[in-house]
Design an enzyme around this catalytic site. Sequence first.
Site, short mmCIF file in Angstrom:
data_model
loop_
_atom_site.label_atom_id
_atom_site.label_comp_id
_atom_site.label_asym_id
_atom_site.label_seq_id
_atom_site.Cartn_x
_atom_site.Cartn_y
_atom_site.Cartn_z
N CYS A 2 0.86 -1.18 0.00
CA CYS A 2 0.00 0.00 0.00
C CYS A 2 0.90 1.24 0.00
O CYS A 2 2.11 1.14 0.22
CB CYS A 2 -0.91 0.02 1.22
N GLY A 28 -1.04 0.68 -4.97
CA GLY A 28 -2.37 0.16 -4.68
C GLY A 28 -3.42 0.82 -5.53
O GLY A 28 -3.48 2.05 -5.59
N ASN A 101 0.77 0.29 5.84
CA ASN A 101 1.32 -0.52 4.75
C ASN A 101 2.05 -1.71 5.36
O ASN A 101 2.95 -1.53 6.18
CB ASN A 101 2.29 0.30 3.90
N GLY A 102 1.66 -2.91 4.99
CA GLY A 102 2.30 -4.10 5.53
C GLY A 102 1.28 -5.15 5.91
O GLY A 102 0.14 -5.15 5.44
N TYR A 257 10.36 -4.84 -7.93
CA TYR A 257 9.09 -4.57 -8.61
C TYR A 257 8.25 -3.47 -7.99
O TYR A 257 7.69 -2.63 -8.70
CB TYR A 257 8.25 -5.86 -8.61
N THR A 303 8.39 -2.35 -15.46
CA THR A 303 9.35 -2.44 -14.37
C THR A 303 10.70 -2.99 -14.80
O THR A 303 11.74 -2.63 -14.24
CB THR A 303 8.78 -3.32 -13.23
N ASP A 365 11.69 -9.88 -17.76
CA ASP A 365 10.69 -9.41 -16.82
C ASP A 365 11.33 -9.28 -15.44
O ASP A 365 12.40 -9.83 -15.19
CB ASP A 365 9.49 -10.37 -16.76
N ASP A 366 10.66 -8.54 -14.54
CA ASP A 366 11.23 -8.36 -13.20
C ASP A 366 11.15 -9.63 -12.37
O ASP A 366 12.02 -9.90 -11.54
CB ASP A 366 10.51 -7.22 -12.47
#
Length: 506
Positions: A2, A28, A101-102, A257, A303, A365-366
């Site tokens: 987030c 997010g 966030n988490g 990412y 990314t 790709d990442d």
Amino acid sequence: MCGIVGIVGKSNVNQAIYDCLTVLQHRGQDAAGIVTCDDKKLFLRKDNGLVRDVFRASHMHRLVGNMGIGHVRYPTEGTSSSAEAQPFYVNSPYGITLAHNGNLTNTAEIGEDLFKEDLRHINTNSDSEVLLNAFAHELQRLGKLVATEDDIFTAVSQVHKRCRGAYAVVAMITGYGIVGFRDPHGIRPLCFGERETDNGVEYMIASESVALQSMGFTLIRDVLPGEAVYINRDGQLYTRLCAAKVSFSPCIFEYVYLARPDSIMDGISVYKARLRMGEKLAEKIKRTWADHDIDVIMPIPDTSRTAALQLANLLGVKYREGFIKNRYIGRTFIMPGQSLRKKSVRQKLNSIELEFANKNVLLVDDSIVRGTTCNQIITMAREAGAKKVYFASASPAVRYPNVYGIDMPAASELIASGRTDEEVQQIIGADRLIYQDLDDLIACARGGNPEITRFDCSVFDGKYATGDIDEAYLKRLENRRSEGAKEKKSEELKLDEDIIDLYNEE
């Protein structure tokens, strides 16, 4: 993951918080919210959707006040109910709002204690509401009519003793100020900065430095693991280490990412870390595949672009943009349902056939998580005329679920879980598969800040930084995160699928 932001300013902060959330939108896309404080009154607006859709002019006019916090959310476990949009609010003591966030790893335990011992009611399934009530209870038990900065730091200290997992938090205490704090492992990012105005100094706390930079704030530094930063409503800044024991282990997937490339996290430039990922991939290809027949290297937007460009430069191979991205489709990785994720890929990317025709192509790709996206992309490359399609991942194989706030699914849904690299290569349909080595990825991140001796690499090696994750926990997590459970919980997802079906039929 987030995005969070908090500002203590000298004038209305509604527009600044809105702009910061727009900058953090990549963290997010499920819901957004802002709460502001004017004198001792709170003004809140939150709902499902992108920032631009949640806030209209009428909402912004009502969000008055010189301090406030904001949040952009994506559903860690697939739920997308507007009831879980943040910030959350609790009345006692003082009136506290919080954005997080988490992910807490002992949510059930704390929730039960809050109900039975602290007599607090939790209204949602969100661990963020649990965290808010834990913080509020620790402030309330001090029994102060007027709280000081010492009281606030004491409450944060007690939260660290009570809560486990990953948490970067901004909380606003009505009439007092804003506090930001980070878990003792520093798993999720948080930083703060200042801006000089004609009326005095303004302060911001945010998930990424790019949010500060976009608004003309100067980055002071990152919030340390276990540290709290408190800015009172008069603009006075206080900091204190509130955890008795810290073990710095930032999430390495932020650099792979999650974060924007123009952010600096814990002293590490995300952009430079991704450049080094390309360098390490080039070294591995030279070491293990010296006689390669790659004609062209292409990134999977967006990314991986930085790593792919550096890889092409060091291999002396042409770099081309073979896929064009539809900017109006969200990040596939964080779409909540597998069926919706599958449908989105061809709407999100379109191939340029001239770049593929009769060439051996290395796609970069990442990461590879479920494998469904890269499988479809490889098929698109072949349909565009590629002779051979090789695939490189800027990170190692993702074999374990994430428990710290990233919606990496149950182990059974991870394509590399229990499989060899050769088996993954066969399933995604590549002619060759190259993964980044974990030691090399760690070196890419540490290259920006050698003082960090450990990263949380749990999705790659199964070693969880908090040390409290066992098979029983992962099994419970798998049951909650199963695709079947997600689709049952999310009526909004079903509606989105119906809309896309109609679009495809047209």
